[in-house]
Design a protein around this motif. Sequence first.
Motif: not given
Length: 423
Positions: A392-397, A401-408, A410-423
Amino acid sequence: MFTSTRGFSRRRFLGGSAFALAAGALGMPFIRTARAQVPTFKAGVITSLSGDNILGGNLTKRGYDLWADAINAKGGVEVGGDRFKVEMFYGDDQSNPATGADAAERLIVQNEVDVLFGPYTSGSTIAVQPICQKYQVPMISGSAESPNVWKAKPEFNFGIIPAVDTTAGKSLAVLVKISNPTAKTIAVISVNEPFSKETGEGFRDGAKKAGLDLVAYELVPAEGDLTPVISKIAALKPDIVAVGGHEEPLINVVKTSKSLDFRPKALIMHYGVTDPAFAQALAADANGTCGVAVWLPSVPYKDDLFGTAKEFAEIAKKKSGHEPDYTEAACAASGLVFGDAIKRLGKKPALKPENRVALKDAIAETDIHTFYGPIKFEKDGNHYHDNIQPVPVLIQIQDGKTVAVGPKDAAAAALTYPLPTWK
Protein backbone atom coordinates in the motif's frame (compact mmCIF):
# COMPACT_ATOMS: atom_id res chain seq x y z
CA MET A 1 -17.61 -5.16 -32.54
CA PHE A 2 -17.35 -3.25 -29.28
CA THR A 3 -20.68 -2.45 -27.70
CA SER A 4 -21.14 -0.19 -24.69
CA THR A 5 -24.54 0.22 -23.06
CA ARG A 6 -25.63 1.69 -19.73
CA GLY A 7 -27.29 -0.96 -17.58
CA PHE A 8 -28.76 -4.23 -18.66
CA SER A 9 -30.90 -3.86 -21.78
CA ARG A 10 -33.26 -6.32 -23.44
CA ARG A 11 -32.60 -4.50 -26.71
CA ARG A 12 -29.03 -5.78 -26.74
CA PHE A 13 -30.04 -9.45 -27.07
CA LEU A 14 -33.45 -9.15 -28.72
CA GLY A 15 -32.58 -6.60 -31.39
CA GLY A 16 -31.04 -9.12 -33.81
CA SER A 17 -34.08 -11.43 -33.69
CA ALA A 18 -36.52 -8.57 -34.20
CA PHE A 19 -34.59 -7.37 -37.23
CA ALA A 20 -34.44 -10.86 -38.71
CA LEU A 21 -38.23 -11.27 -38.42
CA ALA A 22 -38.82 -7.87 -40.01
CA ALA A 23 -36.39 -8.63 -42.83
CA GLY A 24 -38.14 -11.92 -43.59
CA ALA A 25 -41.55 -10.25 -43.71
CA LEU A 26 -40.29 -7.67 -46.22
CA GLY A 27 -38.46 -10.18 -48.38
CA MET A 28 -35.09 -8.70 -47.41
CA PRO A 29 -31.97 -10.89 -47.29
CA PHE A 30 -30.98 -12.05 -43.80
CA ILE A 31 -27.95 -10.17 -42.44
CA ARG A 32 -25.77 -12.12 -40.02
CA THR A 33 -24.60 -10.46 -36.80
CA ALA A 34 -21.03 -9.27 -36.33
CA ARG A 35 -20.40 -12.12 -33.87
CA ALA A 36 -21.22 -14.69 -36.56
CA GLN A 37 -18.77 -13.03 -38.96
CA VAL A 38 -15.98 -12.18 -36.52
CA PRO A 39 -15.90 -14.14 -33.22
CA THR A 40 -15.54 -11.97 -30.12
CA PHE A 41 -15.05 -12.57 -26.43
CA LYS A 42 -18.08 -11.55 -24.38
CA ALA A 43 -17.44 -9.91 -21.02
CA GLY A 44 -20.21 -9.18 -18.52
CA VAL A 45 -19.89 -6.32 -16.04
CA ILE A 46 -22.02 -6.32 -12.89
CA THR A 47 -21.93 -3.05 -10.95
CA SER A 48 -24.02 -0.28 -9.41
CA LEU A 49 -25.28 1.84 -12.29
CA SER A 50 -28.12 3.18 -10.14
CA GLY A 51 -28.95 3.49 -6.44
CA ASP A 52 -26.83 4.66 -3.50
CA ASN A 53 -23.55 3.28 -4.89
CA ILE A 54 -23.80 4.75 -8.39
CA LEU A 55 -20.66 6.89 -8.00
CA GLY A 56 -18.56 3.85 -7.13
CA GLY A 57 -20.36 1.82 -9.76
CA ASN A 58 -19.35 4.32 -12.41
CA LEU A 59 -15.74 4.10 -11.20
CA THR A 60 -15.70 0.35 -11.82
CA LYS A 61 -17.41 0.72 -15.21
CA ARG A 62 -14.87 3.33 -16.31
CA GLY A 63 -12.00 1.06 -15.33
CA TYR A 64 -13.33 -2.01 -17.14
CA ASP A 65 -14.18 0.08 -20.21
CA LEU A 66 -10.70 1.63 -20.29
CA TRP A 67 -9.22 -1.83 -20.70
CA ALA A 68 -11.78 -2.86 -23.33
CA ASP A 69 -11.17 0.30 -25.34
CA ALA A 70 -7.39 -0.09 -25.12
CA ILE A 71 -7.29 -3.77 -26.06
CA ASN A 72 -9.82 -3.34 -28.90
CA ALA A 73 -7.75 -0.48 -30.29
CA LYS A 74 -4.95 -3.02 -30.69
CA GLY A 75 -7.24 -5.44 -32.49
CA GLY A 76 -8.39 -7.34 -29.42
CA VAL A 77 -7.11 -10.06 -27.10
CA GLU A 78 -4.34 -12.22 -28.57
CA VAL A 79 -4.86 -15.98 -28.84
CA GLY A 80 -2.59 -18.19 -30.91
CA GLY A 81 -1.27 -15.29 -32.98
CA ASP A 82 -4.77 -13.97 -33.82
CA ARG A 83 -6.64 -11.14 -32.12
CA PHE A 84 -10.28 -11.14 -31.04
CA LYS A 85 -12.18 -8.07 -29.89
CA VAL A 86 -14.16 -7.86 -26.68
CA GLU A 87 -17.86 -7.08 -26.38
CA MET A 88 -19.00 -5.58 -23.07
CA PHE A 89 -22.42 -6.31 -21.56
CA TYR A 90 -23.69 -4.57 -18.42
CA GLY A 91 -25.84 -5.72 -15.51
CA ASP A 92 -27.04 -3.09 -13.02
CA ASP A 93 -27.19 -4.39 -9.45
CA GLN A 94 -29.10 -1.23 -8.47
CA SER A 95 -26.90 -1.08 -5.34
CA ASN A 96 -28.59 -4.27 -4.11
CA PRO A 97 -26.78 -7.63 -3.73
CA ALA A 98 -29.82 -9.76 -4.65
CA THR A 99 -30.37 -7.72 -7.81
CA GLY A 100 -26.70 -8.17 -8.64
CA ALA A 101 -27.06 -11.96 -8.45
CA ASP A 102 -30.05 -11.80 -10.81
CA ALA A 103 -28.12 -9.57 -13.23
CA ALA A 104 -25.19 -11.99 -13.24
CA GLU A 105 -27.47 -14.91 -14.07
CA ARG A 106 -29.00 -13.00 -17.00
CA LEU A 107 -25.59 -12.08 -18.36
CA ILE A 108 -24.50 -15.72 -18.23
CA VAL A 109 -27.69 -17.34 -19.51
CA GLN A 110 -28.97 -14.78 -22.01
CA ASN A 111 -25.81 -13.01 -23.15
CA GLU A 112 -23.59 -16.09 -22.86
CA VAL A 113 -20.63 -14.13 -21.50
CA ASP A 114 -17.25 -15.83 -21.30
CA VAL A 115 -16.13 -13.96 -18.17
CA LEU A 116 -17.62 -11.64 -15.56
CA PHE A 117 -16.07 -8.49 -14.13
CA GLY A 118 -17.18 -7.94 -10.56
CA PRO A 119 -19.31 -5.37 -8.70
CA TYR A 120 -18.32 -2.23 -6.86
CA THR A 121 -19.42 -3.41 -3.41
CA SER A 122 -18.27 -6.45 -1.50
CA GLY A 123 -21.89 -7.27 -0.63
CA SER A 124 -22.87 -7.65 -4.27
CA THR A 125 -19.67 -9.55 -4.98
CA ILE A 126 -20.50 -12.10 -2.27
CA ALA A 127 -24.03 -12.46 -3.68
CA VAL A 128 -22.74 -13.08 -7.22
CA GLN A 129 -20.19 -15.74 -6.23
CA PRO A 130 -22.73 -18.61 -5.99
CA ILE A 131 -23.98 -17.71 -9.49
CA CYS A 132 -20.44 -18.02 -10.84
CA GLN A 133 -20.13 -21.38 -9.10
CA LYS A 134 -23.51 -22.59 -10.39
CA TYR A 135 -22.73 -21.80 -14.04
CA GLN A 136 -18.94 -22.38 -13.82
CA VAL A 137 -18.07 -18.91 -15.15
CA PRO A 138 -15.01 -17.09 -13.77
CA MET A 139 -15.27 -13.57 -12.33
CA ILE A 140 -12.47 -11.06 -11.87
CA SER A 141 -13.35 -8.51 -9.20
CA GLY A 142 -11.65 -5.13 -9.47
CA SER A 143 -13.24 -3.50 -6.43
CA ALA A 144 -14.18 -5.82 -3.54
CA GLU A 145 -12.04 -5.15 -0.43
CA SER A 146 -13.81 -7.02 2.37
CA PRO A 147 -11.88 -10.04 3.69
CA ASN A 148 -15.24 -11.85 3.97
CA VAL A 149 -15.28 -12.19 0.18
CA TRP A 150 -12.18 -14.39 0.32
CA LYS A 151 -12.83 -16.23 3.57
CA ALA A 152 -15.62 -18.00 1.68
CA LYS A 153 -12.91 -19.47 -0.61
CA PRO A 154 -14.73 -18.72 -3.90
CA GLU A 155 -13.59 -21.13 -6.60
CA PHE A 156 -14.58 -18.91 -9.53
CA ASN A 157 -13.88 -15.39 -8.17
CA PHE A 158 -10.54 -13.55 -8.13
CA GLY A 159 -9.79 -10.19 -6.49
CA ILE A 160 -7.38 -7.51 -7.72
CA ILE A 161 -7.39 -5.22 -4.66
CA PRO A 162 -5.86 -6.64 -1.46
CA ALA A 163 -8.43 -7.09 1.30
CA VAL A 164 -8.63 -4.14 3.67
CA ASP A 165 -7.31 -6.14 6.62
CA THR A 166 -4.00 -6.64 4.79
CA THR A 167 -3.58 -3.10 3.43
CA ALA A 168 -4.33 -1.47 6.79
CA GLY A 169 -1.73 -3.60 8.52
CA LYS A 170 0.93 -3.20 5.85
CA SER A 171 0.51 0.57 5.86
CA LEU A 172 1.65 0.68 9.49
CA ALA A 173 4.90 -1.05 8.54
CA VAL A 174 5.47 1.67 5.91
CA LEU A 175 4.70 4.41 8.44
CA VAL A 176 7.00 2.99 11.10
CA LYS A 177 9.84 2.63 8.61
CA ILE A 178 9.77 6.28 7.53
CA SER A 179 8.93 7.83 10.94
CA ASN A 180 11.76 9.72 12.65
CA PRO A 181 12.09 9.22 15.55
CA THR A 182 10.71 5.72 15.05
CA ALA A 183 7.12 5.26 16.21
CA LYS A 184 6.78 2.71 19.01
CA THR A 185 3.17 2.79 20.31
CA ILE A 186 -0.29 2.85 18.73
CA ALA A 187 -3.97 3.18 19.67
CA VAL A 188 -6.68 1.91 17.30
CA ILE A 189 -10.23 3.26 17.04
CA SER A 190 -12.71 1.22 15.00
CA VAL A 191 -16.31 2.06 14.12
CA ASN A 192 -18.52 -0.90 14.97
CA GLU A 193 -19.83 -1.76 11.47
CA PRO A 194 -18.50 -4.44 9.10
CA PHE A 195 -16.09 -2.63 6.75
CA SER A 196 -14.77 -0.24 9.40
CA LYS A 197 -14.37 -3.04 11.93
CA GLU A 198 -12.40 -5.10 9.42
CA THR A 199 -10.15 -2.08 8.83
CA GLY A 200 -9.64 -1.62 12.57
CA GLU A 201 -8.78 -5.28 12.96
CA GLY A 202 -6.27 -4.89 10.15
CA PHE A 203 -4.60 -2.00 12.00
CA ARG A 204 -4.69 -3.96 15.27
CA ASP A 205 -3.13 -7.11 13.80
CA GLY A 206 -0.68 -5.14 11.66
CA ALA A 207 0.60 -3.21 14.67
CA LYS A 208 2.29 -6.28 16.11
CA LYS A 209 3.91 -7.15 12.77
CA ALA A 210 5.18 -3.57 12.51
CA GLY A 211 6.79 -3.83 15.95
CA LEU A 212 4.31 -1.45 17.61
CA ASP A 213 2.98 -1.73 21.14
CA LEU A 214 -0.84 -1.64 21.03
CA VAL A 215 -1.92 0.50 24.01
CA ALA A 216 -5.66 0.65 23.18
CA TYR A 217 -8.24 -0.86 20.84
CA GLU A 218 -11.62 0.88 20.99
CA LEU A 219 -14.86 -0.03 19.20
CA VAL A 220 -17.16 2.98 18.83
CA PRO A 221 -20.62 3.61 17.33
CA ALA A 222 -20.86 5.33 13.95
CA GLU A 223 -22.53 8.31 15.61
CA GLY A 224 -22.11 9.78 19.07
CA ASP A 225 -19.75 11.75 21.27
CA LEU A 226 -16.15 10.53 20.96
CA THR A 227 -14.89 12.65 23.86
CA PRO A 228 -14.59 9.78 26.39
CA VAL A 229 -12.68 7.57 23.95
CA ILE A 230 -10.30 10.30 22.77
CA SER A 231 -9.72 11.41 26.38
CA LYS A 232 -8.77 7.86 27.35
CA ILE A 233 -6.40 7.52 24.40
CA ALA A 234 -4.85 10.95 24.98
CA ALA A 235 -3.88 9.93 28.52
CA LEU A 236 -1.95 6.96 27.06
CA LYS A 237 0.07 9.25 24.73
CA PRO A 238 0.43 6.84 21.77
CA ASP A 239 2.76 7.80 18.92
CA ILE A 240 0.16 6.72 16.34
CA VAL A 241 -3.61 6.77 16.33
CA ALA A 242 -5.20 4.60 13.60
CA VAL A 243 -8.88 4.84 12.74
CA GLY A 244 -11.13 2.44 10.85
CA GLY A 245 -14.24 4.25 9.63
CA HIS A 246 -15.95 6.21 6.88
CA GLU A 247 -15.72 9.98 6.34
CA GLU A 248 -18.00 11.28 9.12
CA PRO A 249 -16.41 9.34 12.00
CA LEU A 250 -12.95 10.28 10.70
CA ILE A 251 -13.89 13.95 10.70
CA ASN A 252 -15.27 13.61 14.24
CA VAL A 253 -12.01 12.05 15.46
CA VAL A 254 -10.05 15.07 14.25
CA LYS A 255 -12.54 17.60 15.63
CA THR A 256 -12.73 15.89 19.02
CA SER A 257 -8.94 15.53 19.25
CA LYS A 258 -8.50 19.24 18.57
CA SER A 259 -11.15 20.18 21.14
CA LEU A 260 -9.16 18.18 23.72
CA ASP A 261 -5.84 19.62 22.50
CA PHE A 262 -4.60 16.11 21.75
CA ARG A 263 -2.49 15.39 18.72
CA PRO A 264 -0.55 12.16 18.26
CA LYS A 265 2.70 12.13 16.32
CA ALA A 266 0.82 10.44 13.45
CA LEU A 267 -2.87 10.00 12.61
CA ILE A 268 -3.70 7.37 9.99
CA MET A 269 -7.04 6.37 8.50
CA HIS A 270 -7.80 3.94 5.69
CA TYR A 271 -10.92 4.84 3.77
CA GLY A 272 -12.05 8.42 3.31
CA VAL A 273 -8.93 10.57 3.46
CA THR A 274 -8.79 10.83 -0.31
CA ASP A 275 -12.45 11.89 -0.44
CA PRO A 276 -12.57 15.68 -1.06
CA ALA A 277 -15.32 15.91 1.57
CA PHE A 278 -12.79 15.06 4.29
CA ALA A 279 -10.44 17.97 3.55
CA GLN A 280 -13.32 20.34 2.82
CA ALA A 281 -14.97 19.64 6.17
CA LEU A 282 -11.77 20.14 8.17
CA ALA A 283 -9.96 22.79 6.09
CA ALA A 284 -6.46 23.32 7.53
CA ASP A 285 -7.12 20.83 10.35
CA ALA A 286 -7.00 18.01 7.78
CA ASN A 287 -3.31 18.67 7.16
CA GLY A 288 -1.05 15.93 8.46
CA THR A 289 -3.66 13.17 8.36
CA CYS A 290 -2.38 10.01 6.69
CA GLY A 291 -4.36 7.52 4.64
CA VAL A 292 -3.86 4.36 2.61
CA ALA A 293 -4.11 3.91 -1.14
CA VAL A 294 -3.45 0.67 -2.98
CA TRP A 295 -2.41 2.53 -6.13
CA LEU A 296 -1.39 6.03 -7.23
CA PRO A 297 -0.07 7.38 -10.56
CA SER A 298 3.33 7.76 -8.88
CA VAL A 299 3.88 4.04 -8.27
CA PRO A 300 6.79 2.60 -10.31
CA TYR A 301 4.84 0.01 -12.31
CA LYS A 302 4.17 -0.49 -16.02
CA ASP A 303 2.94 -2.97 -18.63
CA ASP A 304 2.78 -3.32 -22.41
CA LEU A 305 -0.82 -2.13 -22.87
CA PHE A 306 -1.14 0.98 -20.69
CA GLY A 307 2.53 1.83 -20.17
CA THR A 308 3.43 3.34 -16.81
CA ALA A 309 1.04 4.11 -13.97
CA LYS A 310 1.37 7.79 -14.84
CA GLU A 311 0.54 7.11 -18.50
CA PHE A 312 -2.53 5.12 -17.47
CA ALA A 313 -3.67 8.05 -15.32
CA GLU A 314 -3.28 10.40 -18.28
CA ILE A 315 -5.35 8.07 -20.50
CA ALA A 316 -8.06 7.81 -17.85
CA LYS A 317 -8.22 11.56 -17.24
CA LYS A 318 -8.39 12.32 -20.95
CA LYS A 319 -11.36 9.98 -21.32
CA SER A 320 -13.40 10.91 -18.24
CA GLY A 321 -12.05 14.26 -17.15
CA HIS A 322 -11.30 12.83 -13.70
CA GLU A 323 -8.16 11.62 -11.97
CA PRO A 324 -8.48 7.84 -11.63
CA ASP A 325 -8.44 6.32 -8.16
CA TYR A 326 -7.15 2.89 -7.19
CA THR A 327 -10.54 1.24 -7.80
CA GLU A 328 -10.66 2.41 -11.41
CA ALA A 329 -7.06 1.27 -11.88
CA ALA A 330 -7.76 -2.16 -10.37
CA CYS A 331 -10.78 -2.64 -12.64
CA ALA A 332 -8.68 -1.84 -15.71
CA ALA A 333 -6.06 -4.31 -14.45
CA SER A 334 -8.80 -6.96 -14.24
CA GLY A 335 -8.92 -6.94 -18.04
CA LEU A 336 -5.16 -7.48 -18.18
CA VAL A 337 -5.63 -10.61 -16.05
CA PHE A 338 -8.28 -11.94 -18.45
CA GLY A 339 -6.11 -11.18 -21.49
CA ASP A 340 -3.09 -12.92 -20.00
CA ALA A 341 -5.10 -15.98 -18.91
CA ILE A 342 -6.95 -16.44 -22.22
CA LYS A 343 -3.67 -16.11 -24.13
CA ARG A 344 -2.11 -18.85 -22.03
CA LEU A 345 -5.23 -20.98 -22.34
CA GLY A 346 -5.11 -20.70 -26.13
CA LYS A 347 -8.87 -21.01 -26.66
CA LYS A 348 -10.59 -18.81 -29.23
CA PRO A 349 -14.17 -17.53 -28.89
CA ALA A 350 -16.81 -18.53 -28.30
CA LEU A 351 -15.78 -20.46 -25.21
CA LYS A 352 -17.47 -23.76 -24.45
CA PRO A 353 -18.50 -24.55 -20.85
CA GLU A 354 -15.42 -26.68 -20.31
CA ASN A 355 -13.25 -23.85 -21.65
CA ARG A 356 -14.63 -21.47 -19.02
CA VAL A 357 -13.63 -23.91 -16.28
CA ALA A 358 -10.17 -24.13 -17.85
CA LEU A 359 -10.09 -20.32 -17.97
CA LYS A 360 -10.75 -20.25 -14.23
CA ASP A 361 -7.77 -22.53 -13.71
CA ALA A 362 -5.60 -20.31 -15.93
CA ILE A 363 -6.60 -17.20 -13.98
CA ALA A 364 -5.64 -18.97 -10.76
CA GLU A 365 -2.08 -19.32 -12.13
CA THR A 366 -1.74 -15.60 -12.91
CA ASP A 367 1.66 -14.11 -12.09
CA ILE A 368 2.05 -10.82 -13.94
CA HIS A 369 3.32 -7.27 -13.47
CA THR A 370 1.06 -4.44 -14.59
CA PHE A 371 0.76 -0.64 -14.36
CA TYR A 372 -1.32 -1.35 -11.24
CA GLY A 373 1.37 -3.52 -9.69
CA PRO A 374 2.06 -7.25 -9.27
CA ILE A 375 -0.91 -9.62 -9.55
CA LYS A 376 -0.78 -13.14 -8.16
CA PHE A 377 -3.68 -14.87 -6.42
CA GLU A 378 -3.47 -16.64 -3.08
CA LYS A 379 -4.09 -20.39 -3.25
CA ASP A 380 -5.09 -21.05 0.35
CA GLY A 381 -5.82 -19.36 3.66
CA ASN A 382 -8.20 -16.54 4.54
CA HIS A 383 -7.31 -14.57 1.41
CA TYR A 384 -7.94 -17.37 -1.07
CA HIS A 385 -8.00 -16.02 -4.65
CA ASP A 386 -7.24 -12.45 -3.52
CA ASN A 387 -4.23 -10.55 -4.83
CA ILE A 388 -2.41 -9.41 -1.70
CA GLN A 389 0.87 -8.67 -3.50
CA PRO A 390 0.78 -4.84 -3.78
CA VAL A 391 2.42 -2.77 -1.05
CA PRO A 392 0.00 0.00 0.00
CA VAL A 393 0.97 3.60 -0.63
CA LEU A 394 0.97 5.81 2.45
CA ILE A 395 -0.52 9.22 1.66
CA GLN A 396 -0.72 12.40 3.72
CA ILE A 397 -2.65 15.64 3.38
CA GLN A 398 -0.12 18.47 3.12
CA ASP A 399 -1.20 22.06 2.44
CA GLY A 400 -4.63 20.80 1.44
CA LYS A 401 -3.27 18.34 -1.13
CA THR A 402 -2.97 14.55 -0.94
CA VAL A 403 0.60 13.40 -1.59
CA ALA A 404 2.39 10.05 -1.41
CA VAL A 405 4.93 9.86 1.41
CA GLY A 406 5.88 6.17 1.40
CA PRO A 407 7.21 3.68 0.55
CA LYS A 408 10.32 5.41 -0.66
CA ASP A 409 10.02 4.42 -4.35
CA ALA A 410 6.48 5.87 -4.56
CA ALA A 411 6.98 8.96 -2.38
CA ALA A 412 6.44 12.45 -3.77
CA ALA A 413 7.09 14.24 -0.46
CA ALA A 414 8.58 13.62 2.98
CA LEU A 415 6.30 12.51 5.82
CA THR A 416 5.38 15.27 8.26
CA TYR A 417 6.26 13.57 11.56
CA PRO A 418 5.77 14.23 14.35
CA LEU A 419 2.67 16.33 13.74
CA PRO A 420 2.83 19.84 15.24
CA THR A 421 0.58 20.62 18.18
CA TRP A 422 -2.78 22.25 17.49
CA LYS A 423 -1.54 25.48 19.06
